[in-house]
Design a protein around this motif. Structure first.
Motif, PDB file in Angstrom:
ATOM      1  N   MET A  67       1.359 -15.480  -6.678  1.00 59.30           N
ATOM      2  CA  MET A  67       1.641 -14.045  -6.479  1.00 59.30           C
ATOM      3  C   MET A  67       2.005 -13.467  -7.835  1.00 59.30           C
ATOM      4  N   THR A  72       4.697  -7.453  -5.599  1.00 57.82           N
ATOM      5  CA  THR A  72       5.695  -7.151  -4.580  1.00 57.82           C
ATOM      6  C   THR A  72       6.908  -6.502  -5.241  1.00 57.82           C
ATOM      7  N   LYS A  76       8.268 -10.281  -8.453  1.00 59.40           N
ATOM      8  CA  LYS A  76       8.463 -11.728  -8.283  1.00 59.40           C
ATOM      9  C   LYS A  76       8.441 -12.364  -9.664  1.00 59.40           C
ATOM     10  N   ARG A  86       6.843 -22.895  -1.466  1.00 58.44           N
ATOM     11  CA  ARG A  86       5.947 -22.016  -0.698  1.00 58.44           C
ATOM     12  C   ARG A  86       4.558 -21.993  -1.331  1.00 58.44           C
ATOM     13  N   ALA A 121       0.990  -7.750  -2.374  1.00 60.95           N
ATOM     14  CA  ALA A 121       1.361  -8.522  -1.181  1.00 60.95           C
ATOM     15  C   ALA A 121       1.934  -7.609  -0.111  1.00 60.95           C
ATOM     16  N   ASP A 122       1.285  -7.597   1.032  1.00 62.09           N
ATOM     17  CA  ASP A 122       1.833  -6.859   2.176  1.00 62.09           C
ATOM     18  C   ASP A 122       1.658  -7.695   3.442  1.00 62.09           C
ATOM     19  N   GLY A 123       2.006  -8.983   3.354  1.00 62.21           N
ATOM     20  CA  GLY A 123       1.862  -9.881   4.503  1.00 62.21           C
ATOM     21  C   GLY A 123       0.448 -10.439   4.596  1.00 62.21           C
ATOM     22  N   GLY A 124       0.353 -11.700   5.028  1.00 56.53           N
ATOM     23  CA  GLY A 124      -0.962 -12.314   5.225  1.00 56.53           C
ATOM     24  C   GLY A 124      -1.678 -12.662   3.945  1.00 56.53           C
ATOM     25  N   THR A 125      -0.918 -13.034   2.912  1.00 57.84           N
ATOM     26  CA  THR A 125      -1.601 -13.350   1.651  1.00 57.84           C
ATOM     27  C   THR A 125      -2.333 -14.691   1.734  1.00 57.84           C
ATOM     28  N   ARG A 126      -1.786 -15.637   2.513  1.00 57.26           N
ATOM     29  CA  ARG A 126      -2.487 -16.937   2.596  1.00 57.26           C
ATOM     30  C   ARG A 126      -3.763 -16.807   3.424  1.00 57.26           C
ATOM     31  N   TYR A 177       3.554  -6.778   6.188  1.00 54.16           N
ATOM     32  CA  TYR A 177       4.930  -7.185   5.870  1.00 54.16           C
ATOM     33  C   TYR A 177       5.940  -6.635   6.877  1.00 54.16           C
ATOM     34  N   ASP A 180       5.562  -8.589  10.022  1.00 52.12           N
ATOM     35  CA  ASP A 180       6.000  -9.964   9.756  1.00 52.12           C
ATOM     36  C   ASP A 180       7.530 -10.035   9.757  1.00 52.12           C
TER      37      ASP A 180
HETATM   38  N1  UDP Z   1       6.854 -12.031   0.091  1.00 51.17           N
HETATM   39  C1  UDP Z   1       7.357 -11.543  -1.099  1.00 51.17           C
HETATM   40  N2  UDP Z   1       7.834 -12.436  -2.024  1.00 51.17           N
HETATM   41  C2  UDP Z   1       7.800 -13.790  -1.815  1.00 51.17           C
HETATM   42  C3  UDP Z   1       7.264 -14.266  -0.609  1.00 51.17           C
HETATM   43  C4  UDP Z   1       6.795 -13.375   0.329  1.00 51.17           C
HETATM   44  O1  UDP Z   1       7.380 -10.345  -1.324  1.00 51.17           O
HETATM   45  O2  UDP Z   1       8.219 -14.546  -2.676  1.00 51.17           O
HETATM   46  C5  UDP Z   1       6.364 -11.068   1.083  1.00 51.17           C
HETATM   47  C6  UDP Z   1       4.884 -10.745   0.827  1.00 51.17           C
HETATM   48  O3  UDP Z   1       4.626  -9.394   1.215  1.00 51.17           O
HETATM   49  C7  UDP Z   1       4.196 -11.697   1.756  1.00 51.17           C
HETATM   50  C8  UDP Z   1       5.131 -11.615   2.954  1.00 51.17           C
HETATM   51  O4  UDP Z   1       6.421 -11.597   2.386  1.00 51.17           O
HETATM   52  O5  UDP Z   1       2.869 -11.311   2.054  1.00 51.17           O
HETATM   53  C9  UDP Z   1       5.018 -12.745   3.940  1.00 51.17           C
HETATM   54  O6  UDP Z   1       5.225 -13.949   3.264  1.00 51.17           O
HETATM   55  P1  UDP Z   1       4.842 -15.339   3.916  1.00 51.17           P
HETATM   56  O7  UDP Z   1       5.575 -16.406   3.162  1.00 51.17           O
HETATM   57  O8  UDP Z   1       4.968 -15.296   5.382  1.00 51.17           O
HETATM   58  O9  UDP Z   1       3.287 -15.533   3.517  1.00 51.17           O
HETATM   59  P2  UDP Z   1       1.984 -14.667   3.809  1.00 51.17           P
HETATM   60  O10 UDP Z   1       2.162 -13.930   5.108  1.00 51.17           O
HETATM   61  O11 UDP Z   1       1.827 -13.719   2.659  1.00 51.17           O
HETATM   62  O12 UDP Z   1       0.892 -15.678   3.872  1.00 51.17           O
END
Ligand code: UDP
Length: 238
Positions: A67, A72, A76, A86, A121-126, A177, A180
């Motif tokens: 990231m 974000t 970060k 993570r 990043a707005d959730g669902g990055t993986r 996000y 989530d």
């Molecule tokens: N996030 C963030 N900083 C971090 C980790 C997560 O801002 O260090 C935010 C980011 O918007 C991310 C969301 O929280 O998409 C959800 O994180 P998660 O670990 O569930 O992974 P993701 O949904 O992105 O796969």
């Protein structure tokens, strides 16, 4: 960050945008957006494999995930000394997902690395990394083996991923996000284009969940992945 979730129906995915060939520096790259989540997936090819695979005639596919600081808020921090837990978990998930649909023997002794860098990043990055990363992988494979397509060459199938969750009494598809953060249960589902499961990561963080909710979440995820699969295949035909 997003306000789209206020109006987005529970069974609809965010708007997806796919821009292929985004970089000139590597054979395959995709700028993949799902609503306000934006990931740059860049696939590079090397004519060698990790030492433990040498001499076996097989290729390898791996992934890295990151990231960017400005992806974000608050920013970060870059940690140059180590990869956090993570990040390690996510990049291994992306690698396993991409390897699930490739015949490594048909690749020969070559390694494809799919770098997934989160620009926003707005959730669902993986899940975005897996869905966009597959398109970059397909283009990288075609750069090595011209004319190869899904089902014809090393790519046995496509792969895509989406998140689902439970918020109160409601089941929701594709958590941004805001969703989530409000979710009692959240789940990432990875499936092949032909509808087989690759991996499911599901956690009841704020509440437990029952069989019926689990079945409903899987149904929703299948709907979303079906739509993503159609988009991936349409884009790859262009
Ligand atoms: N996030 C963030 N900083 C971090 C980790 C997560 O801002 O260090 C935010 C980011 O918007 C991310 C969301 O929280 O998409 C959800 O994180 P998660 O670990 O569930 O992974 P993701 O949904 O992105 O796969």
């Amino acid at each position: 960050m997003s306000t789209a979730s206020v109006t987005r129906p529970s069974d609809q995915i965010r708007e997806v945008k796919i821009e292929r060939g985004y970089l000139k520096s590597c054979p395959a790259s995709v700028l993949y957006s799902s609503g306000d989540t934006v990931v740059l997936c860049a696939a590079s090819v090397e004519p060698s494999v990790p030492p433990w695979l040498e001499g076996k005639g097989k290729g390898w596919v791996t992934a890295e995930y990151n990231m960017l600081p400005g992806s974000t808020s608050p920013r970060k921090r870059r940690d140059r000394s180590k990869v956090d837990g993570r990040t390690t978990e996510i990049q291994r998930l992306i690698g396993r997902s991409l390897r699930s649909i490739i015949d490594l023997n048909a690749l020969g002794e070559q390694m494809i690395t799919v770098d997934c860098d989160v620009l926003q990043a707005d959730g669902g990055t993986r899940t975005a990394s897996i869905t966009g990363g597959f398109i970059a992988l397909a283009d990288a494979v075609a750069s090595i083996i011209p004319g190869s397509t899904i089902g014809n060459g090393p790519l046995l199938d496509s792969v895509a991923a989406i998140s689902v969750g439970v918020i109160g009494d409601e089941l929701k598809l594709d958590l941004d996000y805001e969703l989530d953060s409000a979710a009692d249960v959240d789940m990432n589902v990875i499936m092949t284009g032909s509808g087989r499961f690759v991996e499911i990561q599901g956690t009841g963080e704020e509440a437990t969940f029952d069989d019926e909710q689990l079945a409903g979440l899987i149904r929703l995820a299948k709907k979303g992945i079906g739509e993503l699969t159609t988009m991936q295949r349409t884009v790859l035909k262009q």
